[in-house]
Design a protein around this motif. Structure first.
Motif, mmCIF file in Angstrom:
data_model
loop_
_atom_site.group_PDB
_atom_site.id
_atom_site.type_symbol
_atom_site.label_atom_id
_atom_site.label_comp_id
_atom_site.label_asym_id
_atom_site.label_seq_id
_atom_site.Cartn_x
_atom_site.Cartn_y
_atom_site.Cartn_z
ATOM 1 N N ARG A 67 0.835 -1.215 0.000
ATOM 2 C CA ARG A 67 0.000 0.000 0.000
ATOM 3 C C ARG A 67 0.862 1.255 0.000
ATOM 4 N NH1 ARG A 67 -3.667 2.897 -1.983
ATOM 5 N NH2 ARG A 67 -4.795 4.284 -0.590
ATOM 6 N N THR A 68 1.982 1.211 0.703
ATOM 7 C CA THR A 68 2.915 2.343 0.695
ATOM 8 C C THR A 68 3.587 2.478 -0.662
ATOM 9 O OG1 THR A 68 3.297 2.042 3.069
ATOM 10 C CG2 THR A 68 4.934 3.323 1.839
ATOM 11 N N LEU A 69 3.899 1.341 -1.275
ATOM 12 C CA LEU A 69 4.491 1.379 -2.612
ATOM 13 C C LEU A 69 3.511 2.002 -3.612
ATOM 14 C CD1 LEU A 69 7.102 0.564 -4.074
ATOM 15 C CD2 LEU A 69 5.960 -1.553 -4.739
ATOM 16 N N ASP A 70 2.202 1.780 -3.417
ATOM 17 C CA ASP A 70 1.204 2.426 -4.273
ATOM 18 C C ASP A 70 1.350 3.944 -4.210
ATOM 19 O OD1 ASP A 70 0.221 -0.121 -4.670
ATOM 20 O OD2 ASP A 70 -1.529 0.144 -3.362
ATOM 21 N N ILE A 71 1.533 4.457 -2.994
ATOM 22 C CA ILE A 71 1.665 5.903 -2.811
ATOM 23 C C ILE A 71 2.911 6.418 -3.526
ATOM 24 C CG2 ILE A 71 1.978 7.724 -1.078
ATOM 25 C CD1 ILE A 71 0.378 5.956 0.870
ATOM 26 N N LEU A 72 4.019 5.698 -3.368
ATOM 27 C CA LEU A 72 5.245 6.100 -4.046
ATOM 28 C C LEU A 72 5.088 5.997 -5.562
ATOM 29 C CD1 LEU A 72 7.867 4.373 -1.717
ATOM 30 C CD2 LEU A 72 7.130 6.757 -1.695
ATOM 31 N N GLU A 73 4.348 4.998 -6.023
ATOM 32 C CA GLU A 73 4.117 4.862 -7.456
ATOM 33 C C GLU A 73 3.287 6.033 -7.985
ATOM 34 O OE1 GLU A 73 2.790 1.348 -10.539
ATOM 35 O OE2 GLU A 73 1.653 1.563 -8.674
ATOM 36 N N ASP A 74 2.266 6.439 -7.239
ATOM 37 C CA ASP A 74 1.454 7.579 -7.650
ATOM 38 C C ASP A 74 2.293 8.857 -7.727
ATOM 39 O OD1 ASP A 74 -0.731 5.956 -7.800
ATOM 40 O OD2 ASP A 74 -1.601 6.575 -5.887
ATOM 41 N N LEU A 75 3.310 8.935 -6.884
ATOM 42 C CA LEU A 75 4.219 10.085 -6.908
ATOM 43 C C LEU A 75 5.272 9.962 -8.012
ATOM 44 C CD1 LEU A 75 4.810 10.535 -3.060
ATOM 45 C CD2 LEU A 75 3.731 12.212 -4.569
ATOM 46 N N ASP A 392 -1.910 -16.416 5.221
ATOM 47 C CA ASP A 392 -1.844 -15.955 3.841
ATOM 48 C C ASP A 392 -3.071 -15.134 3.461
ATOM 49 O OD1 ASP A 392 0.551 -17.274 3.546
ATOM 50 O OD2 ASP A 392 -0.377 -19.105 2.781
ATOM 51 N N ARG A 393 -4.248 -15.549 3.943
ATOM 52 C CA ARG A 393 -5.479 -14.904 3.496
ATOM 53 C C ARG A 393 -5.832 -13.662 4.294
ATOM 54 N NH1 ARG A 393 -10.009 -19.315 3.531
ATOM 55 N NH2 ARG A 393 -8.824 -20.026 5.344
ATOM 56 N N PHE A 394 -5.378 -13.564 5.544
ATOM 57 C CA PHE A 394 -5.795 -12.457 6.387
ATOM 58 C C PHE A 394 -4.627 -11.624 6.906
ATOM 59 C CE2 PHE A 394 -9.227 -15.569 6.616
ATOM 60 C CZ PHE A 394 -10.320 -14.774 6.280
ATOM 61 N N TYR A 395 -3.631 -12.271 7.518
ATOM 62 C CA TYR A 395 -2.561 -11.488 8.120
ATOM 63 C C TYR A 395 -1.757 -10.719 7.070
ATOM 64 C CZ TYR A 395 1.828 -10.180 10.277
ATOM 65 O OH TYR A 395 2.915 -9.461 10.694
ATOM 66 N N VAL A 396 -1.322 -11.418 6.018
ATOM 67 C CA VAL A 396 -0.475 -10.759 5.020
ATOM 68 C C VAL A 396 -1.207 -9.602 4.332
ATOM 69 C CG1 VAL A 396 0.802 -11.058 2.873
ATOM 70 C CG2 VAL A 396 0.997 -12.764 4.675
ATOM 71 N N PRO A 397 -2.486 -9.767 3.890
ATOM 72 C CA PRO A 397 -3.169 -8.618 3.283
ATOM 73 C C PRO A 397 -3.318 -7.432 4.226
ATOM 74 C CG PRO A 397 -4.283 -10.652 2.697
ATOM 75 C CD PRO A 397 -3.265 -11.007 3.747
ATOM 76 N N VAL A 398 -3.519 -7.696 5.516
ATOM 77 C CA VAL A 398 -3.601 -6.589 6.472
ATOM 78 C C VAL A 398 -2.253 -5.898 6.587
ATOM 79 C CG1 VAL A 398 -3.914 -6.001 8.903
ATOM 80 C CG2 VAL A 398 -5.540 -7.532 7.769
ATOM 81 N N ALA A 399 -1.182 -6.697 6.741
ATOM 82 C CA ALA A 399 0.160 -6.116 6.822
ATOM 83 C C ALA A 399 0.497 -5.340 5.553
ATOM 84 C CB ALA A 399 1.191 -7.214 7.054
ATOM 85 N N ALA A 400 0.020 -5.835 4.409
ATOM 86 C CA ALA A 400 0.300 -5.180 3.131
ATOM 87 C C ALA A 400 -0.477 -3.887 2.961
ATOM 88 C CB ALA A 400 -0.025 -6.129 1.981
ATOM 89 N N GLY A 401 -1.440 -3.634 3.849
ATOM 90 C CA GLY A 401 -2.243 -2.423 3.751
ATOM 91 C C GLY A 401 -3.437 -2.558 2.841
ATOM 92 N N ARG A 402 -3.788 -3.781 2.447
ATOM 93 C CA ARG A 402 -4.891 -4.001 1.521
ATOM 94 C C ARG A 402 -6.235 -4.190 2.222
ATOM 95 N NH1 ARG A 402 -2.375 -1.917 -2.639
ATOM 96 N NH2 ARG A 402 -0.920 -3.299 -3.734
#
Length: 827
Positions: A67-75, A392-402
């Motif tokens: 999710r943070t990489l998305d922000i950097l990509e938008d910039l 895989d289905r819950f913890y990682v997506p939360v950590a990823a900011g998704r």
């Protein structure tokens, strides 16, 4: 749209002139740099200062989640990340040096390891590209002129006292301030905001070093748990590895030798650490600021929250804070959004911070378990989570900011809206529901996100529908958004090349019916609905945005009913643009009546039986935030009430009318006179707020301000202004009714509006016949005060004192008041 920040070459000291920037960012770490970049790319002038003489040379925080990489990509900065960062594709968890689980992360969920100094380099490059620069060696000494009531006033900027490296002191006046200056934030201390929480007893040791012989995989995190402590090993760029462990109680400042000993004891064995880049010992905190905003000042990043590094969320949470406040602040600075939009910053980001603090606290405490039963429980839980796929289905997506979902705004979409199957399905899939971010790949495909997307406007994504196609919906939505054409871009998925985007949107958003999604500039979904919820969409846009802002001349005109399908006509007549009014009588003389701060149109009900309906038609209006207009959003100012009066008059076909305003209503009736003098026959002020405002002494202000949310304060004020002479039962009943008639946000906003609004010079000398009425027992609005204000403004004015009444003559002496009013209006 970008604005170039002036540099020394453009004029040296002039580069820091107060009129050269809109926002002061204090702190040039990842959070502050992101905030500055996000503001600059939206055309906002920014000044960013940092007390340190130069950027950090240490790695500090390391993980950059998607999710943070998305922000950097938008910039436009993701390329810089890809050049140096290491992508981490799996994590292995060990207990007593034996593997328990191995978590493999999907490509779109995997984090990058990018040490903080490199993240700052990438962001600084982006800042320079946008025309900004960091002023180093500039320390915030104090913040002055902050409105500690929390109100945001047009005429009250903030003064920052700044000390430069050469010892010189500067007083910089600025409209807005963002404090991104770390856990020991000077901005937070100046605001007096509590930093609530605690510090862990354990100390931790970090070492960034190489491993002789390179025996470790460059994309795998190793996480060792044992009764002797925890050890994490994380790959870094350039062949370095981060070693993180809890320090023994008897250890002083850690060294490479200390870390080598602990790695041998707690790790896999056979690893030899060499060439250390950084060794440090520190303590971990779990804290959160009580609020992230006070008036025109905001907190972000570590200044707002601090937590354990478990999970690597710190840098990410700060950057996401920066994005959240930057787009909102930019919209307000540009005059395109209402200042009420800023009120959502604290509840949205504080909820995320609370979740991160809670989750990392659980991980940290579990990591410190040493008893056999605790270790067994921890290992059993990890195996179960691995086998069931929960990680895989819950913890990682939360950590990823998704999976972050912002809650609804207090004045947001109403409950009781139609419930659709797609909404229920989306609710089960957090990434598609209101408050969640639009799925990234879909957002990029639709042009809603990515470096080429418009960073300023909201997007209205319209799906044509697979089961019940509605090809006219996009045009209807486009016409509906007409008043906000400069701030909202309509994306018709059906009109995009190929069937891919529309089909993908229907699938990922779990809606195969014709509908719309309103998406914010940060990618989060504000509202999802269908044709029958177009009115909800109209109200939501009106709540967030200023009509007509950001458009070319002639654009943004609301569509006429003739342009709309028949089923949409009623929406434009009743969507909140025309205020509610209760009418009494049907006579030829039209009169619009405005209420006080303590009640809506119903406060006049004792007067209604005594009014002459054959000669007069009275329209008792509810201002936004009152009575039947309780849920109608607005800026809650007296000038807005005046504009709504004219809208009401137009909707009823009243070209000419008289005006009556009680207390608060005394100001807007005079503002209507300024806006349309040819339409106003006569004006009457009942214990009115004068054109010059009604300043409340500092000693009394807390009583009035806290009445916004305290019924006891309202009871005291009502009792006081009626002369402490009426039945306690009536006073209590009136106060309780007042709490139901007007909410705290509207109450406080109108209070601030009439205290600070002054147009006496503009209205003075008006020739309109005017009457001012006061009660003989009203200590707040007296005959003497009206002689010094109202009577000096209106040459054709007269003053009347109603006996046996205080501040509410329509309730206390309705017959006498009706007689007095109609005698004046008939002249």
């Amino acid at each position: 749209m970008t604005t170039r920040y002036p540099t020394e070459e453009d004029g040296g000291a002039d580069a820091a002139r107060p009129d050269m920037y809109d926002v002061l960012v204090v702190g040039a770490g990842p959070t502050g740099l992101t905030a500055a970049c996000e503001l600059l790319r939206r055309g906002v002038r920014v000044r960013i200062v940092d007390a340190a003489p130069g950027p950090s040379v240490h790695s500090k925080a390391m993980l950059v989640w998607p999710r943070t990489l998305d922000i950097l990509e938008d910039l436009g900065l993701s390329g810089g990340v890809g050049q140096v960062a290491v992508k981490l594709r799996q994590m292995t968890y060990y207990s007593e040096k034996k593997p328990v689980t191995r978590m493999r992360m999907a490509d779109d969920m995997a984090p990058y390891c990018l040490p903080q100094r490199l993240t700052e380099e990438v962001l600084t490059e982006g800042l320079h590209r946008l025309g900004g620069r960091v002023e180093r060696g500039v320390r915030l000494v104090s913040l002055q002129d902050v409105d500690f009531s929390g109100a945001i006033r047009e005429d009250r900027p903030v003064t920052a006292v700044l000390e430069h490296a050469d010892g010189s002191v500067e007083r910089a006046t600025v409209a807005w301030v963002i404090g991104a200056d770390g856990a020991t934030s000077a901005v937070r201390r100046q605001l007096g905001i509590a930093y609530e929480g605690a510090t862990y007893e354990n100390r931790f040791l970090i070492t960034d070093a190489r491993v002789a012989g390179d025996p470790l995989e460059p994309d795998e995190i190793h996480y060792y748990q044992s009764r002797m402590g925890v050890l994490a090993i994380v790959p870094q760029p350039f062949g370095l590895f981060r070693f993180f462990t809890n320090a023994p109680a008897d250890m002083g400042d850690g060294t490479l030798a200390d870390m080598q000993r602990l790695v041998d004891l707690r790790g896999p064995g056979g690893l030899r650490l060499t060439d250390p880049d950084w060794v440090t010992t520190f303590r971990v905190h779990r804290r959160r600021a009580a609020s992230f905003q006070l008036s025109r000042v905001f907190l972000a990043g570590d200044a707002a929250h601090a937590h354990s590094p478990m999970g690597g969320q710190g840098l990410n949470t700060g950057i996401q804070d920066a994005q959240n406040i930057a787009w909102k602040l930019a919209s307000v600075v540009r005059g395109e959004a209402r200042t009420a939009l800023l009120e959502s910053y604290t509840p949205e980001r504080a909820a995320v911070a609370d979740a991160v603090v809670r989750d990392t606290d659980l991980q940290t405490r579990a990591a410190m378990w040493t008893r056999g039963s605790q270790v067994t429980l921890r290992d059993t839980a990890m195996r179960a989570l691995d086998r069931t796929g929960v990680l895989d289905r819950f913890y990682v997506p939360v950590a990823a900011g998704r999976r972050w979902v912002y809650g609804p705004a207090p004045d947001g979409p109403r409950r009781g809206r139609p419930v659709h199957w797609c909404s229920a399905r989306a609710g089960l899939r957090r990434h598609a529901r209101e408050g969640a971010a639009l799925p990234r790949r879909l957002a990029v495909a639709l042009g809603v996100a990515g470096p080429a997307a418009d960073p300023v406007r909201l997007h209205l994504v319209v799906l044509p529908g697979e089961k019940d196609p509605d090809r006219g919906l996009a045009d209807a939505v486009r016409r509906l958004a007409g008043p906000w054409a400069g701030q909202v871009r309509v994306v018709d998925a059906a009109a995009l090349p190929g069937r891919g985007p529309a089909a993908s949107a229907a699938r990922e958003l779990h809606c195969r019916h014709a509908g719309f999604h309103l998406v914010r500039p940060d990618g989060h979904i504000v509202l999802h609905g269908h044709r029958e919820e177009l009115r909800e969409l109209y109200d939501t846009l009106d709540r967030l945005l200023v009509p007509g802002a950001g458009t070319a001349p002639g654009a943004g005109v609301p569509p006429t009913t003739a342009e709309l399908p028949l089923e949409e006509e009623d929406m434009y007549q009743t969507a909140g643009s025309v205020p509610f009014a209760h009418t009494v009588g049907s006579g030829p003389h039209k009169v619009i009546v405005l209420h006080s701060l303590f009640g809506g149109h119903q406060s006049f009900s004792p007067l209604w039986p005594y009014l002459d309906g054959s000669r007069f038609t009275y329209a008792f209006m509810d201002a936004r935030g009152f009575g039947r207009s309780l849920d109608v959003a607005g800026t809650y100012t007296t000038d807005e009430i005046a504009s709504d009066v004219l809208t009401l008059a137009d909707s009823m076909g009243w070209q000419e009318f008289s005006l009556i305003g009680h207390s608060l209503g005394g100001q807007p009736i005079q503002q209507v006179l300024l806006k349309a003098p040819q339409r106003v026959r006569r004006i009457v002020g009942l214990s009115p707020v004068p054109a010059g405002g009604m300043p409340i002494p500092d000693s009394d202000f807390p009583l009035f301000a806290e009445a916004a949310h305290k019924v006891e304060n309202r009871r005291i004020v009502i009792d006081l202004t009626t002369g402490n002479r009426l039945s306690p039962h009536w006073v209590t009943s009136f106060a309780e009714s007042s709490m139901k008639e007007v909410g705290p946000v509207a109450f406080r906003s109108y209070l601030d509006s009439f205290r600070t609004t002054d147009f006496a010079d503009r209205v003075s000398g008006a020739q309109v016949p005017a009457l001012v009425v006061v009660g003989e027992h009203d200590p707040a609005v007296t005959a003497e005060s009206m002689q010094e204000t109202w009577m000096k403004h209106y040459p054709n004015g007269r003053l009347a004192v109603v006996g046996n009444a205080g501040h509410y003559p329509m309730v206390e002496t309705p017959v006498a008041l009706a007689t007095l009013l109609e005698e004046f209006l008939s002249q």
